[in-house]
Design a protein around this motif. Structure first.
Motif, short mmCIF file in Angstrom:
data_model
loop_
_atom_site.label_atom_id
_atom_site.label_comp_id
_atom_site.label_asym_id
_atom_site.label_seq_id
_atom_site.Cartn_x
_atom_site.Cartn_y
_atom_site.Cartn_z
N LEU A 71 0.83 -1.20 0.00
CA LEU A 71 0.00 0.00 0.00
C LEU A 71 0.86 1.25 0.00
O LEU A 71 0.55 2.24 -0.69
CB LEU A 71 -0.92 -0.01 1.22
CG LEU A 71 -1.97 -1.14 1.23
CD1 LEU A 71 -2.77 -1.12 2.53
CD2 LEU A 71 -2.90 -1.04 0.03
N ILE A 72 1.94 1.27 0.76
CA ILE A 72 2.84 2.43 0.80
C ILE A 72 3.41 2.71 -0.58
O ILE A 72 3.56 3.87 -0.99
CB ILE A 72 3.97 2.19 1.82
CG1 ILE A 72 3.42 2.37 3.25
CG2 ILE A 72 5.13 3.16 1.59
CD1 ILE A 72 4.43 2.01 4.32
N ASN A 73 3.71 1.65 -1.33
CA ASN A 73 4.29 1.82 -2.66
C ASN A 73 3.25 1.99 -3.76
O ASN A 73 3.60 1.99 -4.95
CB ASN A 73 5.20 0.63 -2.98
CG ASN A 73 6.55 0.72 -2.30
OD1 ASN A 73 7.47 1.33 -2.81
ND2 ASN A 73 6.66 0.10 -1.12
N LYS A 74 1.99 2.12 -3.35
CA LYS A 74 0.90 2.41 -4.29
C LYS A 74 0.87 1.42 -5.45
O LYS A 74 0.76 1.80 -6.63
CB LYS A 74 1.04 3.84 -4.82
CG LYS A 74 1.01 4.91 -3.72
CD LYS A 74 1.22 6.30 -4.29
CE LYS A 74 1.24 7.35 -3.18
NZ LYS A 74 1.47 8.72 -3.70
N THR A 75 0.97 0.14 -5.09
CA THR A 75 0.90 -0.91 -6.10
C THR A 75 -0.17 -1.91 -5.68
O THR A 75 0.13 -3.03 -5.26
CB THR A 75 2.27 -1.61 -6.26
OG1 THR A 75 3.30 -0.63 -6.35
CG2 THR A 75 2.31 -2.47 -7.51
N PRO A 76 -1.44 -1.52 -5.75
CA PRO A 76 -2.50 -2.38 -5.19
C PRO A 76 -2.61 -3.74 -5.84
O PRO A 76 -3.07 -4.69 -5.21
CB PRO A 76 -3.77 -1.53 -5.40
CG PRO A 76 -3.43 -0.57 -6.48
CD PRO A 76 -1.97 -0.27 -6.31
N ARG A 77 -2.20 -3.86 -7.11
CA ARG A 77 -2.32 -5.17 -7.76
C ARG A 77 -1.48 -6.23 -7.05
O ARG A 77 -1.79 -7.43 -7.11
CB ARG A 77 -1.89 -5.08 -9.22
CG ARG A 77 -0.43 -4.75 -9.47
CD ARG A 77 -0.18 -4.51 -10.96
NE ARG A 77 1.19 -4.07 -11.22
CZ ARG A 77 2.18 -4.88 -11.57
NH1 ARG A 77 1.95 -6.19 -11.71
NH2 ARG A 77 3.39 -4.41 -11.81
N ALA A 78 -0.42 -5.78 -6.34
CA ALA A 78 0.43 -6.75 -5.63
C ALA A 78 -0.28 -7.39 -4.45
O ALA A 78 0.17 -8.43 -3.96
CB ALA A 78 1.71 -6.07 -5.15
N ILE A 79 -1.40 -6.79 -3.99
CA ILE A 79 -2.16 -7.42 -2.91
C ILE A 79 -2.65 -8.80 -3.34
O ILE A 79 -2.68 -9.75 -2.55
CB ILE A 79 -3.35 -6.53 -2.50
CG1 ILE A 79 -2.84 -5.20 -1.93
CG2 ILE A 79 -4.24 -7.23 -1.49
CD1 ILE A 79 -3.94 -4.21 -1.60
N LEU A 80 -3.00 -8.91 -4.62
CA LEU A 80 -3.48 -10.19 -5.14
C LEU A 80 -2.38 -11.25 -5.15
O LEU A 80 -2.67 -12.45 -5.22
CB LEU A 80 -4.02 -10.01 -6.55
CG LEU A 80 -5.18 -9.01 -6.71
CD1 LEU A 80 -5.55 -8.86 -8.18
CD2 LEU A 80 -6.39 -9.46 -5.90
N TYR A 81 -1.13 -10.80 -5.07
CA TYR A 81 -0.01 -11.73 -5.16
C TYR A 81 0.49 -12.20 -3.80
O TYR A 81 1.41 -13.01 -3.72
CB TYR A 81 1.16 -11.09 -5.91
CG TYR A 81 0.81 -10.50 -7.26
CD1 TYR A 81 -0.27 -10.99 -8.00
CD2 TYR A 81 1.56 -9.46 -7.80
CE1 TYR A 81 -0.59 -10.45 -9.24
CE2 TYR A 81 1.25 -8.91 -9.04
CZ TYR A 81 0.17 -9.41 -9.75
OH TYR A 81 -0.15 -8.88 -10.97
N LEU A 82 -0.08 -11.68 -2.72
CA LEU A 82 0.43 -12.02 -1.38
C LEU A 82 0.31 -13.51 -1.07
O LEU A 82 1.21 -14.06 -0.42
CB LEU A 82 -0.28 -11.18 -0.32
CG LEU A 82 0.04 -9.68 -0.35
CD1 LEU A 82 -0.66 -8.96 0.79
CD2 LEU A 82 1.54 -9.43 -0.29
N PRO A 83 -0.76 -14.22 -1.46
CA PRO A 83 -0.76 -15.67 -1.22
C PRO A 83 0.40 -16.38 -1.90
O PRO A 83 1.02 -17.28 -1.31
CB PRO A 83 -2.12 -16.11 -1.79
CG PRO A 83 -2.98 -14.90 -1.68
CD PRO A 83 -2.06 -13.75 -1.97
N GLU A 84 0.71 -15.98 -3.13
CA GLU A 84 1.85 -16.59 -3.83
C GLU A 84 3.17 -16.19 -3.16
O GLU A 84 4.11 -16.98 -3.11
CB GLU A 84 1.84 -16.16 -5.30
CG GLU A 84 0.68 -16.75 -6.07
CD GLU A 84 0.51 -16.11 -7.44
OE1 GLU A 84 0.77 -16.79 -8.45
OE2 GLU A 84 0.12 -14.92 -7.49
#
Length: 624
Positions: free
Chosen positions: A554-567
């Motif tokens: 969130l700090i780096n303003k890259t919300p799509r990476a939230i979807l990658y947290l399980p991986e």
């Protein structure tokens, strides 16, 4: 930026993958053998300890605790560590006699420390009525056990000879002072939250995100790094920049069998040069390639519109040799090293070089990016946002950043010359350079606006080779920069950051065994003592790192990476496995550390002479 070509089809193995004098190849069966041995040894010995009447009368805590202390714990951490020490030592990289001596040293050192701690706890309880609970005792000895492992592996392992280095950090009192104040503030915050009965914390704990830990323990490190990050951002806003500052710059690219991707790397540089008003010169150092690297680079240079470049041949294999040969030809004050598989963003040059209006800035890096086209790329995006976009920036608040990765790093060329160029024969020549520049008193900085895409391994074999090399580097850099760790040199990097790097490597090495041992204690039918909470076991995999990862994304303003947290969670366990393999590759000898390499006075050190003219091929819109 267009899609880069397909991944390399070579084996990704080079002379830099495994320094011959310091490490050896690890067969694929060895790490599983360690885990199987650990599982059998840990389970059987735990059954004996907890069910034998004689042992139970001496060790009433169901662990190797030498004294009766109040309270209970949920994991026999000492037993875990001793079982791991033996299992690891049996398969370590050394002769049979050296391995046995290594095991004896590990076990003996740890047990001696445990005995001393237990006797001290009894003394405090009896003399001053200050009892130390068993749980706190186990937490302390657990941390000490991780430290013992990293310290003894460092001592017994073959390490690079230390270099004689100047240790004159710019503001040591400010660094230590800031760190001390932030530690106190984080401790006070954690204590205050611990006094509150927050339903949200209870909810997180019940879902394994706090692993059953009290909120005070859980909050300390995240709050410490968050405050460091905020302080670093504050420092960044106070900097005085000249946005139109655009000095001439040289880019050095070491290239070994990079035919498949070198054109994309060079084309990205030419696009960045279009938006940069200074002159951009590129040197591709063809390092003993057996493919078409030389021809592809020259052809690409022929089509340059804004930069200009040359190919330099360096037949000696090794990235450090290629870098030093390239740097020898540099005539500009500023130089950038870029890996051959890295494509910079169009604005990276102007964003990076404008910082160098500050004469005290010695080295600058950016934040990698990926496109999320595969499991490894998606997990890697989360990883770089945490490590480069969060922790690395936070470390700059206390002048504690060590590594600026060689994927993209800007230097003053005279500093590289003063330090004798890049070191050969070890892992982490990029970290060694940035560390030593920082210890000369120059700032090390990371700018999250400076972005680039570096190739993420597409295969398991490539990822394994890369991570084993990276994870050994913590030990190699600590040995190489040993003088910074000495008491006579007031260096926060040497006194604090390098030891924490080794400690973190030890923790990661034992990540999978810790999960296995937690399951043993949780499921083992003959266990007569308290069992660990399932949340504590799950938290080794999930836990605080998941929440920190979410914050960094969130700090780096890259919300799509939230979807990658399980991986990313799965990737963290794979990374722990590679760390175990990496530590198994370190050659054990038990010999004393070598004396520091005595170099000439810094100002007299020069890189090798520039190559002969017939090894340089000028390309681009104008000759260099």
């Amino acid at each position: 930026m267009s899609d880069p070509p397909k991944a390399s089809q070579n084996e990704y193995w080079s002379v830099d993958s495994q320094p011959a004098k310091l490490s050896g190849r690890v067969p694929l069966w060895k790490a599983p053998a360690v885990l199987v041995t650990f599982t059998v040894l840990g389970a059987l010995s735990l059954v004996v300890l907890q069910n034998d009447a004689l042992l139970g009368s001496f060790f009433t805590a169901n662990d190797w605790v030498f004294a009766p202390v109040p309270g209970q714990h949920f994991i026999a951490i000492r037993h875990f560590l001793l079982a791991f020490f033996v299992s690891f030592g049996l398969f370590a990289n050394g002769s049979a006699i050296v391995r046995l001596k290594f095991i004896a040293d590990l076990v003996g050192s740890f047990l001696a420390i445990c005995l001393a701690i237990d006797l001290l706890s009894i003394f405090l309880w009896q003399a001053f009525d200050v009892p130390i609970s068993l749980r706190n005792l186990q937490i302390a000895t657990g941390l000490i056990g991780f430290a013992v492992f990293s310290a003894r592996l460092y001592t017994w392992g073959e390490m690079p000879a230390p270099v004689h280095m100047a240790v004159t950090p710019a503001h040591p009192l400010r660094s230590f002072g800031r760190f001390g104040v932030l530690v106190v503030l984080a401790g006070v915050l954690s204590w205050w939250v611990n006094k509150l009965d927050l339903q949200s914390v209870s909810w997180l704990r019940g879902r394994a995100l706090l692993g059953g830990l009290g909120p005070g323990v859980f909050l300390f490190l995240p709050s410490l790094f968050f405050m460091m990050y905020l302080l670093a951002v504050w420092d960044r806003r106070k900097e005085k920049e000249t946005k139109d500052f655009a000095p001439d710059v040289t880019i050095v690219i070491p290239a070994h069998n990079e035919e498949y991707i070198i054109a994309a790397t060079l084309q990205a540089i030419d696009k960045a040069a279009e938006r940069y008003s200074g002159q951009v010169t590129v040197y591709v150092v063809n390092n003993n390639s057996i493919d078409g690297t030389f021809a592809v680079a020259n052809t690409t240079f022929d089509h340059f519109a804004y930069a200009k470049g040359r190919v330099i041949n360096e037949p000696r294999p090794g990235k450090a040799h290629a870098l030093n040969t390239g740097f020898a030809a540099v005539t500009t004050d500023l130089v950038i090293r870029i890996d051959a598989d890295t494509q910079i963003d169009p604005d990276s040059l102007r964003f990076a070089l404008r910082h160098f209006t500050d004469p005290h800035l010695g080295c600058l890096g950016g934040v990698p990016n990926t496109r999320g086209r595969s499991l490894f790329e998606r997990a890697r995006l989360a990883e770089v946002l945490i490590n480069h976009g969060y922790y690395a920036i936070a470390n700059t608040a206390i002048d504690g950043q060590v590594a600026i990765p060689g994927m993209f790093a800007v230097y003053h060329s005279d500093l590289v010359r003063q330090l004798g160029g890049f070191a050969f024969g070890l892992n982490g020549e990029d970290s060694d350079m940035s560390m030593r520049i920082g210890e000369l008193g120059y700032r090390i900085q990371v700018d999250p606006q400076v972005r680039y895409e570096s190739e993420v391994p597409a295969s398991y074999a490539h990822m394994r080779e890369q991570r084993m090399r990276w994870f050994r580097s913590a030990f190699h850099i600590t040995a190489r920069c040993r003088e910074a760790t000495e008491f006579r040199n007031p260096s926060l990097r040497g006194w604090l950051v390098l030891p924490i790097m080794l400690l973190n490597t030890a923790v990661r090495t034992m990540g999978i065994p810790l999960v296995i041992f937690g399951l043993i204690e949780l499921l083992e039918p003959f266990d007569t003592g308290p069992r660990p909470l399932w949340t504590a076991v799950a938290a080794v995999i999930l836990g605080a790192p998941t929440l920190v990862a979410l914050g960094a994304v969130l700090i780096n303003k890259t919300p799509r990476a939230i979807l990658y947290l399980p991986e990313y969670t799965v990737f963290r366990m794979m990374r722990a496995y590679f760390t175990l393999e990496s530590m198994l590759s370190i050659k054990l000898s038990g010999r004393q550390q070598k004396s520091p390499i005595q170099l000439p006075e810094l100002e007299q050190i020069t890189l090798p002479l520039a190559p002969e003219p017939d090894t340089l091929e000028a390309r681009g819109p104008a000759s260099v």
